[in-house]
Design an enzyme around this catalytic site. Sequence first.
Site, PDB file in Angstrom:
ATOM      1  N   GLY A 130       8.916   5.704   6.869  1.00 44.79           N
ATOM      2  CA  GLY A 130       8.339   4.538   6.262  1.00 44.79           C
ATOM      3  C   GLY A 130       9.639   3.340   6.254  1.00 44.79           C
ATOM      4  CG  HIS A 131       8.173  -0.030   3.993  1.00 44.38           C
ATOM      5  ND1 HIS A 131       7.592  -1.071   3.672  1.00 44.38           N
ATOM      6  CD2 HIS A 131       8.147   0.853   3.031  1.00 44.38           C
ATOM      7  CE1 HIS A 131       6.942  -1.217   2.510  1.00 44.38           C
ATOM      8  NE2 HIS A 131       7.262   0.200   2.072  1.00 44.38           N
TER       9      HIS A 131
END
Lengths: 337, 337, 337
Positions: free
Chosen positions: A237-238
């Site tokens: 994920g970011h």
Amino acid sequence: MTATLGDIAAQIDAQLQGDPATGITGVASLHRAAPGELSFYTNKRYAADLAATRAGAVVLAAADAPDCPVASLIVADPYLAYTRAAAFLHPPAPFTPGIHPCAVIGVGTAIDADCLVGANTVIGDNVSIGAGTYIGPGCVIEAGARVGAQCRLHPGVVLMARVEIGARVLLHPGVVLGADGFGLANDAGRWLKIPQRGSVSVGDDVEIGANTTIDRGALDNTVIEAGVKIDNQVQVGHNVRIGEHTAIAGAAVIAGSVTIGRRCMIGGASAIAGHIDIADDVVIAGMSGVSNSIREAGVYASGIPITDQKTWRKNMARFRNLDALARKIFRLEKLVE
Amino acid sequence: MTATLGDIAAQIDAQLQGDPATGITGVASLHRAAPGELSFYTNKRYAADLAATRAGAVVLAAADAPDCPVASLIVADPYLAYTRAAAFLHPPAPFTPGIHPCAVIGVGTAIDADCLVGANTVIGDNVSIGAGTYIGPGCVIEAGARVGAQCRLHPGVVLMARVEIGARVLLHPGVVLGADGFGLANDAGRWLKIPQRGSVSVGDDVEIGANTTIDRGALDNTVIEAGVKIDNQVQVGHNVRIGEHTAIAGAAVIAGSVTIGRRCMIGGASAIAGHIDIADDVVIAGMSGVSNSIREAGVYASGIPITDQKTWRKNMARFRNLDALARKIFRLEKLVE
Amino acid sequence: MTATLGDIAAQIDAQLQGDPATGITGVASLHRAAPGELSFYTNKRYAADLAATRAGAVVLAAADAPDCPVASLIVADPYLAYTRAAAFLHPPAPFTPGIHPCAVIGVGTAIDADCLVGANTVIGDNVSIGAGTYIGPGCVIEAGARVGAQCRLHPGVVLMARVEIGARVLLHPGVVLGADGFGLANDAGRWLKIPQRGSVSVGDDVEIGANTTIDRGALDNTVIEAGVKIDNQVQVGHNVRIGEHTAIAGAAVIAGSVTIGRRCMIGGASAIAGHIDIADDVVIAGMSGVSNSIREAGVYASGIPITDQKTWRKNMARFRNLDALARKIFRLEKLVE
């Protein structure tokens, strides 16, 4: 390539019992190897294969050399030495540099003369590609991306705008680096998208497996440090940061804003919840769920192994009432004492 | 784009403490923001970053304004207001319309003049593409598909035959909509394939993450309603229906014929078994398994968090005998009472 | 295609109650089917749909024929018979053979005259493609690969060097066969890559779902035997062997060097650890973890189903102390007896 046993012994610092002039063309398993091939032996389970092998030579420990019917390359760590020998015998396939006429290259993009760009690959504006890099067919590299020297991008890799990767990075088919992170704010029941303004930064000597996705950061970059190895179908994920030389096995899921230390090993099909910090040298067993930060090196697990379905059903029925069972125990303790 | 603090305050309905003429060019995190950038503050964990920030202005709650060393944009919900400001400052990148000469377009396909179709994208026959839609390089859109207005299809998206997507839909790289559902009938030990005759229907304002797959229905369509947001590497089986404004985090697995209500939140790495119905406003925690329908709104979970491996081994040994342990407790209860 | 009820009854060996001359153009669900369409009925849950159906005919069991308001096709196994009828009415879409001018074909590659190769597909040197095979747009097939007759490769499939697939193999978009296995040796904290010299061998009549990845073997081939059916986003590691007619549901994770027997069913979102052997005719329930070999046919499970979050929290607190609870029980037993 062809090498002699003498070359290989020197390359992997082995003690050779056999003819140093024997030619070796590649590696193979003990039971398949032909006289011109090299094999290795580390596990007693394969003792019968060793006894019957027709390999040109076998990499093994000193204690096993007496059982080897062919030439021996004796080392302290046979698996590591075999890996070195295999890498020596099978370097990445060479390629003829050039940009395929069916590739599409943007304006202001700099591609070194000794690179290969495959058919139907599309590279945007203001991209830079380092010396000796191979970009397979069907890739897309968006504007402003930077690719280091001696990288290999296999077919169908996508690098989104401004993604940066270091030198000697290996990306397998279907890898997507820099798609938007999953950033949403709730506005009275509807989701508003939060612009994802960061990018992805990948260090030197990183390998990323087929169909793995690594999202760009919301504000700062998602960072994969040097030497990290990631298997297939991993989701990162970011805003994540993964420390040097950490290895992540297939289908692991790393939620947003996770920080993973150096030299960690994350098991396959495991999942790490968002905003977790994991220390250096942590090992997470396969199929585990991590929902709190881990401050100390060590081995951690939570996966539940299978039983036959009948046992599982009974245990599950108890599990659903585990708190009530525990209370019964405490009550009994009081009664008995 | 550049906007003044006055513009932004008006846009997000904030009370401005600072100079409305200050120019702002974008958003950044508190510790990185330059004087021309906007940041936000919602979490005391970042109090030191707020105290030291050089941002042009910070979006925050009234209670935190006294601690802000720069201009403040005071709002009731800083995260939502920041999201609106970021969306205002960073609209989707504009593009120059046109069909790339290396795109391949079928017969009877209608593409609005203000669309972009990227290099090496292949669009089949009888497709319609709505006004203002951007289709990146390397996409494939099969015959009879319909794409609404102002969509963005990033590189490498595949829409299979007859898939329909609404307006303002955002598809990240590697998304596959409309592959065959996993429909098989067993014929004396061999599997026969059941033709998958439905399609996929995606509503307006849906976002779907990188490498996510949504299968076409067996007879009727798989349906993703308006406003649904799906993260990366999610698998959605055939005949599924996902209700409006539901959000599904990374690597979740939705088996065939599942119905999910409106405004649900499905956690990352969770799995929902086939033919399950889930009510509106249900929250499933990450790494949970859903094997029965959920009739009431609420929060549900089943993931097991890690312990150190030694504890895990001991607990697992007990878990395998949980039913026997429960029976011991019941027997003890009888003996004691 | 159009067929008469008489044709269909003959095709699926059904007893027809109705007019054999009625024309049927396709299949549809009971509640949607028009008079020219065929439907099926196997589940009392849909009794109301059967009573109201306007279908041209319904495939069902003899016991249900009296409740059918339209023509009946009476069979012993309605689901299987319906599958056969649907496959008869909806054969794979025919195609016009030819190599698209935007495809790129290597040297020494043999493609049968009745094949289709789609736009922007790239095929390397010395590849062979069997008769009647369809290769969609945007695929990449690397050098030395062999594809059998009557296969369908949907858009965006990647076959790496030397991968071999049999006849009538169906590969959905984004499938990657033959990327490197995740083989690493640790050298004082850094990872060395082990060259992956094997390939992938896929038997006849295999179907592989969208974005599924199957890695090439380290030395010998990864083998998928005939008749295996694999759903979307499944990860299959190197050196795996999957036996004939085994079915694997979505997002399952099979680690390296696993052997799975024949006619197994592996549930969705389940995970199998490395070097495990699984016997023939084993069924693994969805979301299960397999960390030991399974020697006997049967049904196995380990997934934990959800409860409401409050109950889950209480049960988890007890679970973390399960070994201590068990010890309490044993102590109480001694005290009581």
